[in-house]
Write a protein that holds these residues in place. Structure first.
Motif, PDB file in Angstrom:
ATOM      1  N   ALA A  12       0.826  -1.208   0.000  1.00 34.93           N
ATOM      2  CA  ALA A  12       0.000   0.000   0.000  1.00 34.93           C
ATOM      3  C   ALA A  12       0.854   1.248   0.000  1.00 34.93           C
ATOM      4  O   ALA A  12       1.859   1.311   0.672  1.00 34.93           O
ATOM      5  N   LEU A  15      -1.415   3.564   3.910  1.00 34.07           N
ATOM      6  CA  LEU A  15      -1.841   2.467   4.783  1.00 34.07           C
ATOM      7  C   LEU A  15      -2.765   3.050   5.844  1.00 34.07           C
ATOM      8  O   LEU A  15      -2.389   3.981   6.563  1.00 34.07           O
ATOM      9  N   VAL A  40       1.016   6.863   6.240  1.00 31.69           N
ATOM     10  CA  VAL A  40       0.224   6.036   7.150  1.00 31.69           C
ATOM     11  C   VAL A  40      -0.797   6.955   7.811  1.00 31.69           C
ATOM     12  O   VAL A  40      -0.455   8.045   8.277  1.00 31.69           O
ATOM     13  N   HIS A  79      -6.896  -1.135   6.833  1.00 26.85           N
ATOM     14  CA  HIS A  79      -5.992  -2.211   6.410  1.00 26.85           C
ATOM     15  C   HIS A  79      -5.318  -2.919   7.582  1.00 26.85           C
ATOM     16  O   HIS A  79      -4.926  -4.071   7.450  1.00 26.85           O
ATOM     17  N   ARG A 334       4.378  -3.378   4.239  1.00 26.95           N
ATOM     18  CA  ARG A 334       4.704  -2.886   2.889  1.00 26.95           C
ATOM     19  C   ARG A 334       5.595  -3.866   2.144  1.00 26.95           C
ATOM     20  O   ARG A 334       5.465  -4.038   0.938  1.00 26.95           O
TER      21      ARG A 334
END
Ligand SMILES: NC(=O)c1ccc[n+]([C@@H]2O[C@H](COP(=O)([O-])OP(=O)(O)OC[C@H]3O[C@@H](n4cnc5c(N)ncnc54)[C@H](O)[C@@H]3O)[C@@H](O)[C@H]2O)c1
Length: 369
Positions: A12, A15, A40, A79, A334
């Motif tokens: 991603a 995230l 993030v 996520h 990741r």
């Protein structure tokens, strides 16, 4: 079900993380750690206590909130989750998160017993999600450097592991931490679990042990306390090394947190090393037959986790090392690699905790599962 498969998710760019439990450790550690990680976003907050949730909402500006974790897990735009709730809730919340394909960072101790932790670890592996146990003190630069030196063979054959955690918490109330059905164990799960993890990291798995737990105060500020204030373990490791681990909340005058003693010593055939959490960038070491211990500096490349976005010259290093834990979680997601430490390390520590309780109850040596 609103399920997504993390294995098919591309690494991603952005995230999205949800926080479950907005109490002490979330505010002190998880939110500042995540804030440093590029791309993030904390997108949702959950706390079963409406006023704590509202305070966290105002502090963070995060608009998606719920008092029920089930509402958060259903969301496709989440996520990953961080679980920072009292111990008895970890397993059901983590299993729900895993069932919905979320990556999970869960606070320690992972659950109340080894069977539940094993179920969490196996479910997370089957689902292909990343999983991290919050053994935060692994991220102290001196601990990471010590693990590196031992891996390089500097210790020789490990003879003895010794840890001593002494704090002065007196008889103040500890909320859910003093209730067996909510916390599982007292000092054992709260403080010694980290040191059990150090022992595994530095020496390897424990094989058998004898332990004692002692509760001194059946009341803390008038509230019933049915958990241990002190614990000690005498252990044998699979490689033959011996271990002595002690932890207390009642070491009067010793202060608390990083101002109190958190000591680890390891003796091997070539050298000894001493690690003290408060001395984040130093170790003591002495060579076999030498004149005694000398202090060595931790090289700069160990001052933070490789690649971590943190500026190691900023902030109080006794606080900021903790932020590397969020980076470990994010980087593992990741790069689709296992987190270190994962739920498997959490399970190994839980097996030792279960054995310690069994040993104290039966007043005998117990094999670690
Ligand atoms: N890794 C570390 O160094 C470290 C340090 C401190 C605490 N911890 C761990 O973190 C966890 C939380 O500790 P804390 O000190 O933040 O506790 P805390 O009591 O300050 O916060 C816990 C929060 O969870 C909320 N909560 C309770 N049940 C819930 C549920 N079912 N769903 C959502 N929210 C719920 C509570 O209302 C509270 O706000 C514990 O497992 C503890 O062992 C780890």
């Amino acid at each position: 079900m609103d399920r997504h498969n993390p294995q098919t998710m591309p690494p991603a760019n952005s995230l999205n993380v949800a926080i479950i439990g907005c109490g002490g450790i979330t505010l002190q550690n998880h939110l500042p750690g995540l804030a440093l990680c590029p791309d993030v976003k904390v997108v949702a907050l959950c706390d079963s206590d409406a006023s704590t949730l509202e305070r966290a909402r105002q502090q963070t500006g995060v608009t998606i909130t719920s008092t029920r974790h089930e509402d958060i897990m259903k969301r496709e735009d989440v996520h990953a989750v961080i679980i920072a709730t009292p111990n008895f809730t970890h397993a059901p919340i983590a299993l729900d998160a895993i069932a919905h394909g979320k990556h999970v960072l869960c606070e320690k101790p992972l659950a109340l017993n080894h069977a539940d932790v094993k179920e969490m670890a196996e479910a997370a592996d089957r689902a292909g999600v990343r999983h991290l146990t919050a053994f935060t003190y692994r991220f102290v630069p001196a601990m990471r450097y010590l693990a590196h030196l031992i891996q390089r063979g500097e210790l020789g054959q490990p003879y003895h592991f010794r840890s001593c955690r002494l704090q002065d918490w007196g008889t103040r109330p500890l909320g859910w931490r003093q209730v067996r059905k909510l916390a599982g164990t007292g000092e054992l799960g709260d403080m010694l679990s980290h040191r059990i993890d150090f022992a595994h990291l530095l020496v390897g798995p424990m094989k058998r042990l004898v332990a004692n737990l002692k509760q001194w105060h059946p009341l803390r500020s008038g509230q019933p306390n049915d958990l241990d204030d002190w614990v000690a373990i005498l252990a044998e490791f699979q490689n033959g090394a011996t271990g002595v681990l002690e932890s207390s909340k009642l070491a009067s005058g010793r202060n608390e947190s990083w101002r109190s003693l958190d000591y680890v010593e390891i003796n091997g055939s070539e050298r000894s090393f001493v690690f003290i959490t408060g001395e984040w960038n130093k170790l003591q070491t002495g060579k076999v037959g030498g004149p005694g211990l000398e202090t060595i500096e931790v090289p700069r490349e160990f001052w933070k986790l490789p690649g971590a976005p943190r500026d190691s010259s900023q902030g109080d290093p006794l606080v900021t090392f903790r932020y590397d834990q969020a980076w470990e979680f994010v980087d593992a997601i990741r790069n689709q690699r296992p987190c270190i430490p994962s739920f498997h390390e959490g399970a190994r520590a839980q097996a030792v905790m279960d054995a310690a309780v069994k040993s104290a109850e039966s007043r005998s040596w117990v094999d670690v599962e």
